[in-house]
Design a protein around this motif. Structure first.
Motif, PDB file in Angstrom:
ATOM      1  N   GLU A 224      64.475  68.132  60.512  1.00  0.00           N
ATOM      2  CA  GLU A 224      64.575  68.207  61.955  1.00  0.00           C
ATOM      3  C   GLU A 224      65.166  66.950  62.566  1.00  0.00           C
ATOM      4  OE1 GLU A 224      60.233  68.487  61.740  1.00  0.00           O
ATOM      5  OE2 GLU A 224      60.396  70.314  63.157  1.00  0.00           O
ATOM      6  N   TYR A 225      64.733  65.796  62.268  1.00  0.00           N
ATOM      7  CA  TYR A 225      65.484  64.670  63.073  1.00  0.00           C
ATOM      8  C   TYR A 225      66.924  64.431  62.232  1.00  0.00           C
ATOM      9  CZ  TYR A 225      61.302  63.586  65.808  1.00  0.00           C
ATOM     10  OH  TYR A 225      60.191  63.615  66.722  1.00  0.00           O
ATOM     11  N   GLY A 248      61.270  71.980  58.443  1.00  0.00           N
ATOM     12  CA  GLY A 248      60.159  71.039  59.166  1.00  0.00           C
ATOM     13  C   GLY A 248      58.876  71.897  59.512  1.00  0.00           C
ATOM     14  N   VAL A 249      57.950  71.189  60.300  1.00  0.00           N
ATOM     15  CA  VAL A 249      56.965  72.017  60.742  1.00  0.00           C
ATOM     16  C   VAL A 249      57.044  72.293  62.121  1.00  0.00           C
ATOM     17  CG1 VAL A 249      55.560  70.755  59.051  1.00  0.00           C
ATOM     18  CG2 VAL A 249      55.963  69.738  61.575  1.00  0.00           C
ATOM     19  N   GLY A 250      58.111  72.215  62.729  1.00  0.00           N
ATOM     20  CA  GLY A 250      58.219  72.494  64.336  1.00  0.00           C
ATOM     21  C   GLY A 250      57.795  71.595  65.304  1.00  0.00           C
ATOM     22  N   VAL A 251      58.699  70.579  65.316  1.00  0.00           N
ATOM     23  CA  VAL A 251      58.271  69.405  66.447  1.00  0.00           C
ATOM     24  C   VAL A 251      59.099  69.799  67.588  1.00  0.00           C
ATOM     25  CG1 VAL A 251      58.097  66.857  66.867  1.00  0.00           C
ATOM     26  CG2 VAL A 251      57.614  67.766  64.520  1.00  0.00           C
ATOM     27  N   PRO A 252      58.387  69.996  68.567  1.00  0.00           N
ATOM     28  CA  PRO A 252      59.419  70.227  70.061  1.00  0.00           C
ATOM     29  C   PRO A 252      59.996  69.097  70.380  1.00  0.00           C
ATOM     30  CG  PRO A 252      56.866  70.949  70.039  1.00  0.00           C
ATOM     31  CD  PRO A 252      56.975  70.182  68.826  1.00  0.00           C
ATOM     32  N   HIS A 253      59.618  67.844  69.987  1.00  0.00           N
ATOM     33  CA  HIS A 253      60.490  66.769  70.504  1.00  0.00           C
ATOM     34  C   HIS A 253      61.955  66.745  69.769  1.00  0.00           C
ATOM     35  CE1 HIS A 253      61.801  62.365  70.828  1.00  0.00           C
ATOM     36  NE2 HIS A 253      61.118  62.443  71.833  1.00  0.00           N
ATOM     37  N   SER A 254      61.885  66.736  68.414  1.00  0.00           N
ATOM     38  CA  SER A 254      63.284  66.717  67.845  1.00  0.00           C
ATOM     39  C   SER A 254      64.012  68.133  68.075  1.00  0.00           C
ATOM     40  CB  SER A 254      62.973  66.624  66.286  1.00  0.00           C
ATOM     41  OG  SER A 254      62.090  67.759  65.680  1.00  0.00           O
ATOM     42  N   SER A 281      56.249  70.022  55.765  1.00  0.00           N
ATOM     43  CA  SER A 281      56.472  68.488  55.865  1.00  0.00           C
ATOM     44  C   SER A 281      57.820  68.610  57.056  1.00  0.00           C
ATOM     45  CB  SER A 281      56.799  67.709  54.606  1.00  0.00           C
ATOM     46  OG  SER A 281      57.690  68.098  53.963  1.00  0.00           O
ATOM     47  N   THR A 282      57.861  67.058  57.512  1.00  0.00           N
ATOM     48  CA  THR A 282      58.865  67.048  58.480  1.00  0.00           C
ATOM     49  C   THR A 282      59.204  65.595  58.173  1.00  0.00           C
ATOM     50  OG1 THR A 282      59.598  67.013  60.708  1.00  0.00           O
ATOM     51  CG2 THR A 282      57.473  66.174  60.137  1.00  0.00           C
ATOM     52  N   THR A 323      54.681  77.414  66.802  1.00  0.00           N
ATOM     53  CA  THR A 323      54.429  76.133  67.443  1.00  0.00           C
ATOM     54  C   THR A 323      55.679  76.034  68.495  1.00  0.00           C
ATOM     55  OG1 THR A 323      55.541  74.836  65.889  1.00  0.00           O
ATOM     56  CG2 THR A 323      53.338  75.000  65.793  1.00  0.00           C
ATOM     57  N   LEU A 324      56.828  76.521  68.192  1.00  0.00           N
ATOM     58  CA  LEU A 324      58.140  76.464  69.145  1.00  0.00           C
ATOM     59  C   LEU A 324      58.464  77.734  69.908  1.00  0.00           C
ATOM     60  CD1 LEU A 324      60.297  74.586  66.430  1.00  0.00           C
ATOM     61  CD2 LEU A 324      58.866  73.388  68.658  1.00  0.00           C
ATOM     62  N   SER A 325      57.414  78.812  69.757  1.00  0.00           N
ATOM     63  CA  SER A 325      57.731  80.226  70.186  1.00  0.00           C
ATOM     64  C   SER A 325      57.784  80.317  71.641  1.00  0.00           C
ATOM     65  CB  SER A 325      56.892  81.048  69.739  1.00  0.00           C
ATOM     66  OG  SER A 325      55.536  80.788  69.989  1.00  0.00           O
ATOM     67  N   GLY A 326      56.866  79.565  72.340  1.00  0.00           N
ATOM     68  CA  GLY A 326      56.826  79.432  73.934  1.00  0.00           C
ATOM     69  C   GLY A 326      57.900  78.659  74.324  1.00  0.00           C
ATOM     70  N   THR A 327      58.105  77.417  73.948  1.00  0.00           N
ATOM     71  CA  THR A 327      59.186  76.710  74.475  1.00  0.00           C
ATOM     72  C   THR A 327      60.566  77.539  74.486  1.00  0.00           C
ATOM     73  OG1 THR A 327      60.146  74.460  74.684  1.00  0.00           O
ATOM     74  CG2 THR A 327      59.655  75.424  72.610  1.00  0.00           C
TER      75      THR A 327
END
Length: 515
Positions: A224-225, A248-254, A281-282, A323-327
């Motif tokens: 991700e990052y 990764g695990v789906g971090v909205p920020h990155s 893991s991320t 975890t990222l579906s809505g955004t």
């Protein structure tokens, strides 16, 4: 060797255009013998003068020294694999760990052979256009690749544990048009390890230096990052096609930062493909010696960047984590009115079990639109869209359609505008309804018929309707009803034409004839 031997050799070798070394050879040429061949009297300057392509698989890597006699002036494509290819990004091939345990990236025998051969490639193969490599890398490797000035296509799978800052060395092939990097072990530790490195990253967002002026296709597979560090090092600015595969695990920020940073600098983008591969893991959140953009700033950056890419024609968000579906739904719905050239859109959410969503995560689907989205956005704004696959919130899908039809009864659409915009109907032909959550009430026939009328009204050219998720069977029925409705309409029309040609008119509803 007699002169006659070279005559036979020189007669046959110009006929060879492509050489594939994909299996372990039955006979191996020791390095001393190979050196002897290179110094034999009467030998040709180029052993294979018309050889255009070399492929060397991981199984045949023991013959890597053959590179020195294969390189020639006609060479255009080199494909070398010193380790196994990656088929799933978060599954590292077993022999990668073996390579790393036997030799470091700088001391690998295969890598050293390649480093020694690259200068000859740069000098003897001026028409080399495509270079594909899978194996260990080092900083010297990227420096050497930079000497291949004629390259237009570069495909690298990095089997070493390296920091993304190593990509700073990859800035010399100015003719490069396509770059693919598969780097599951790449990290961003050094890029963000200090205030100086962090400030450099912040400045790079506004830095208009373009190291690859001809690069139009970029494919990156990384964590991700690490994607952020990769963009910082490469700084592409004229992309037409961008593929981002994240693990990764789906971090909205990155996720938001990555989209925003890539897209703001590439507003001529035509194809965007984003895929997530869940790894459990991320990347650790980089050290915070400076002010990272906040979560809301990162989301706003991604939203504005997507809306500015007005030339997009093909957009794919595939296997997006729940975890990222809505955004993701929100980003797409707000940006689509700007994409007047959009022809193909796919948005698909991957969950462990589509029918089983944890209660505390259902809010991620709140941003999914209902079926009225098809009329309000697809019909109204996506004028050339031919294929659509999207995530819908169909908890009350029948009520959603009925409400839309009732609105039209109270405020009928302007048929003149409809005719001017779509003389033959909206071009949508393929529709996939993804439904990660289903309706709480059973779907009745009335709802299916209403949905069929709705789809036929706005998309008369539909040829394929299907569903994925918990309501798949519903859409099989809708597809059958659409086809039946269309056949009945065509039959009625043909009857009217037939009767008018014979001087009579017939009411299709009751069969009464007058003339």
């Amino acid at each position: 060797m007699s002169p006659g031997t070279w005559d036979h050799f020189n007669y046959y070798t110009p006929l060879i255009r492509q050489l594939d070394l994909r299996a372990r050879p039955d006979v191996s040429i020791p390095t001393p013998c190979l050196l002897q061949i290179l110094t034999l009297p009467g030998r040709p300057d180029t052993f294979f003068p018309n050889l255009e392509a070399i492929t060397m698989s991981q199984i045949a890597h023991s013959e890597r020294d053959l590179l020195f006699i294969l390189i020639g002036p006609a060479l255009q494509t080199v494909n070398i694999a010193y380790s196994s290819e990656i088929h799933v990004l978060n599954q590292i091939p077993a022999n990668w760990n073996l390579l790393l345990s036997q030799a470091s990236g700088d001391n690998s025998a295969g890598l050293q052979t390649l480093l020694a051969a690259v200068p000859k490639l740069a000098f003897s193969s001026p028409h080399l256009q495509s270079f594909r490599y899978c194996g260990l890398v080092s900083r010297d490797f990227f420096l050497q690749i930079g000497s291949l000035k004629s390259l237009t296509s570069l495909d690298l799978t990095l089997a070493s544990y390296q920091d993304a800052s190593i990509l700073f060395e990859l800035r010399q092939p100015h003719l490069l048009e396509m770059l693919k990097l598969v780097a599951p072990s790449l990290s961003c530790t050094m890029c963000y390890s200090s205030v100086t490195a962090a400030e450099e990253w912040l400045r790079s967002t506004g830095n208009h230096e373009n190291h690859f002026p001809h690069l139009h296709t970029l494919w990156i597979e990384a964590r991700e990052y690490t994607h952020l560090a990769t963009r910082q090092c490469l700084k592409p600015r004229r992309l037409h096609s961008l593929t981002l595969c994240m693990t990764g695990v789906g971090v909205p920020h990155s996720y938001h930062l990555c989209l925003g940073n890539y897209l703001h600098q590439n507003q001529d983008l035509q194809t965007l493909y984003v895929e997530f591969i869940e790894s459990g893991s991320t990347d650790p959140f980089p050290a915070n010696p400076f002010a990272w953009p906040s979560a809301s700033e990162a989301a706003d950056s991604a939203r504005s960047a997507l809306a500015l890419c007005v030339h997009l024609s093909d957009v794919f968000f595939v296997n997006i984590l729940h975890t990222l579906s809505g955004t993701t739904a929100s980003l797409l719905c707000s940006s689509m009115p700007s994409w007047k050239k959009l022809k193909d859109l796919t948005f698909h959410v991957k969950t462990p079990a589509l029918a089983v969503i944890q209660p505390n995560t259902t809010s991620n689907t709140n941003n999914f639109p209902g079926l009225s989205f098809l009329a309000d956005t697809i019909w109204a704004d996506c004028l050339v869209l031919g294929a659509l696959g999207f995530e819908f919130d169909l908890q009350h899908f029948h009520e959603d359609v009925v409400r839309r039809i009732e609105d039209e009864v109270s405020q009928p659409p302007d048929h003149k505008i409809h005719q001017e915009r779509y003389s033959s109907g909206h071009p949508l032909k393929r529709l996939t309804i993804n439904t990660p959550t289903g309706g709480s009430q059973p779907v009745v026939l009335e709802g299916l018929i209403t949905t069929t009328r709705y789809l036929e009204r706005y998309f008369p050219l539909l040829t394929a309707v299907k569903g994925q998720g918990v309501m798949t069977n519903v859409w099989f029925t809708v597809k059958a009803l659409v086809q039946s409705h269309r056949l009945a309409r065509q039959h009625a029309y043909s009857q009217l034409v037939y009767n008018s040609e014979n001087g009579a008119s017939e009411c299709v509803a009751c069969g009464h004839t007058w003339g």
